[in-house]
Design an enzyme around this catalytic site. Sequence first.
Site, PDB file in Angstrom:
ATOM      1  N   ASN A  74       0.690  -1.469   0.291  1.00  0.00           N
ATOM      2  CA  ASN A  74       0.255  -0.038   0.202  1.00  0.00           C
ATOM      3  C   ASN A  74       0.767   1.345   0.340  1.00  0.00           C
ATOM      4  O   ASN A  74       2.017   1.571  -0.269  1.00  0.00           O
ATOM      5  CB  ASN A  74      -0.486  -0.364   0.956  1.00  0.00           C
ATOM      6  N   HIS A 100       3.179  -0.033  -2.734  1.00  0.00           N
ATOM      7  CA  HIS A 100       3.725  -1.001  -2.774  1.00  0.00           C
ATOM      8  C   HIS A 100       5.197  -1.707  -2.338  1.00  0.00           C
ATOM      9  O   HIS A 100       5.876  -2.479  -3.048  1.00  0.00           O
ATOM     10  CB  HIS A 100       3.464  -2.257  -3.815  1.00  0.00           C
ATOM     11  N   HIS A 170      -1.072  -9.435  -3.254  1.00  0.00           N
ATOM     12  CA  HIS A 170      -2.041  -9.046  -3.769  1.00  0.00           C
ATOM     13  C   HIS A 170      -2.777 -10.188  -4.770  1.00  0.00           C
ATOM     14  O   HIS A 170      -2.646  -9.834  -6.298  1.00  0.00           O
ATOM     15  CB  HIS A 170      -1.237  -8.729  -4.817  1.00  0.00           C
ATOM     16  N   GLU A 287      -6.214  -8.038   0.493  1.00  0.00           N
ATOM     17  CA  GLU A 287      -5.410  -7.418   1.294  1.00  0.00           C
ATOM     18  C   GLU A 287      -4.635  -7.311   2.239  1.00  0.00           C
ATOM     19  O   GLU A 287      -4.918  -6.427   2.778  1.00  0.00           O
ATOM     20  CB  GLU A 287      -4.080  -5.598  -0.103  1.00  0.00           C
TER      21      GLU A 287
HETATM   22  C1  BGC Z   1      -3.936  -0.688  -4.765  1.00  0.00           C
HETATM   23  C2  BGC Z   1      -4.365   0.279  -5.920  1.00  0.00           C
HETATM   24  C3  BGC Z   1      -3.369  -0.099  -7.030  1.00  0.00           C
HETATM   25  C4  BGC Z   1      -3.563  -2.442  -7.209  1.00  0.00           C
HETATM   26  C5  BGC Z   1      -2.626  -2.607  -8.107  1.00  0.00           C
HETATM   27  C6  BGC Z   1      -4.292  -2.428  -4.881  1.00  0.00           C
HETATM   28  O1  BGC Z   1      -3.343  -2.835  -3.588  1.00  0.00           O
HETATM   29  O2  BGC Z   1      -4.961  -0.507  -3.459  1.00  0.00           O
HETATM   30  O3  BGC Z   1      -4.596   0.885  -5.724  1.00  0.00           O
HETATM   31  O4  BGC Z   1      -4.622  -0.064  -8.154  1.00  0.00           O
HETATM   32  O5  BGC Z   1      -2.959  -2.486  -5.735  1.00  0.00           O
HETATM   33  O6  BGC Z   1      -1.506  -2.154  -7.537  1.00  0.00           O
END
Ligand code: BGC
Length: 322
Positions: A74, A100, A170, A287
Amino acid sequence: MMIRKNAFGEYDIYTIENASGAHVRILSLGATVQSITVPNKMGGLTDVVLGYDTPEEYLRNDGYFGAFVGRYANRIANASFTLGGRKYKLTANEGKNTLHGGVGLSKRSFELISAEDNRLTLGITDPDGSDGFPGRVSIRVTYTFSDDNELVICYEAVSDADTYLNLTNHSYFNLSGRDDILGHELMINADSYLPVDGELIPTGEVRAVEGTDFDFRTMREVKNGFYDHCFVLCGTPCARLYSPESGIMLTVETDMPAVQFYAGGATGVRLGKSGAVYGKNSALCLETQYYPDSPNRPDFPSSLLRKGERYISKTRYRFSVE
Ligand code: BGC
């Protein structure tokens, strides 16, 4: 049970198969969950996660399909935090913020630590200063898949300096294995969620879900909406997801304080495994994690990992037919 190892381009793909023939596939590339194939109500098997067939697609992938995410799942606002009186500047990969972990670990090669019975452990050591984070961090992630179709992901880590760490998986779930998730039913065990600003950074408010579109406390249909929010967990299980079409129920349990529910996202249209076409509502993510931006929010549960301390966290994904 036993684990099979095959080549996946220059990487490896590990298959953990149980007595019923259900199986999960994990890549050494990013310790990615490539497939989770479990029994459905028709007596067959359904692959319930999105993914790709080749390493090249994973390396191009910006959607984190099935990815192991770290060092910090995040967002971290302004790609920075202060720790021990020192300001750390991270990789900004989403505007001025870090998503991330920045470049992160999702496309790195993990090494095999052990593969025994139904338990696979992969590991990676991330050097001090990687993406700007302090500490050399040794990470191990263990995937266990049981005869009763439960996948447990256990994250362990140790750092040689104080740092922040927030590890998750994810996976994009679609329990019908096709089309979209709009007919799925979802429960999230959260009385509150975190409102966000225009850059999806939490405002700091913890808002009650009561009377809002964020109230998933009892099972309800996933409608055509956009969700990309952190839900504050208030009990166990963390979440349930059900597909009436396949009869598959996913029950998620975690020791993390929150779950990011991400659906109707901006992944765009793309081609996936076996020629599947993925679009806006093809799947949703649950997640499990610390709250976003917690390094800059002393009032959020702390994701601080002290030097020499052991980070350990577990999330269970149980698949049943109901
Ligand atoms: C995020 C999204 C993002 C996605 C892919 C998710 O964990 O909250 O905002 O677009 O991951 O990166």
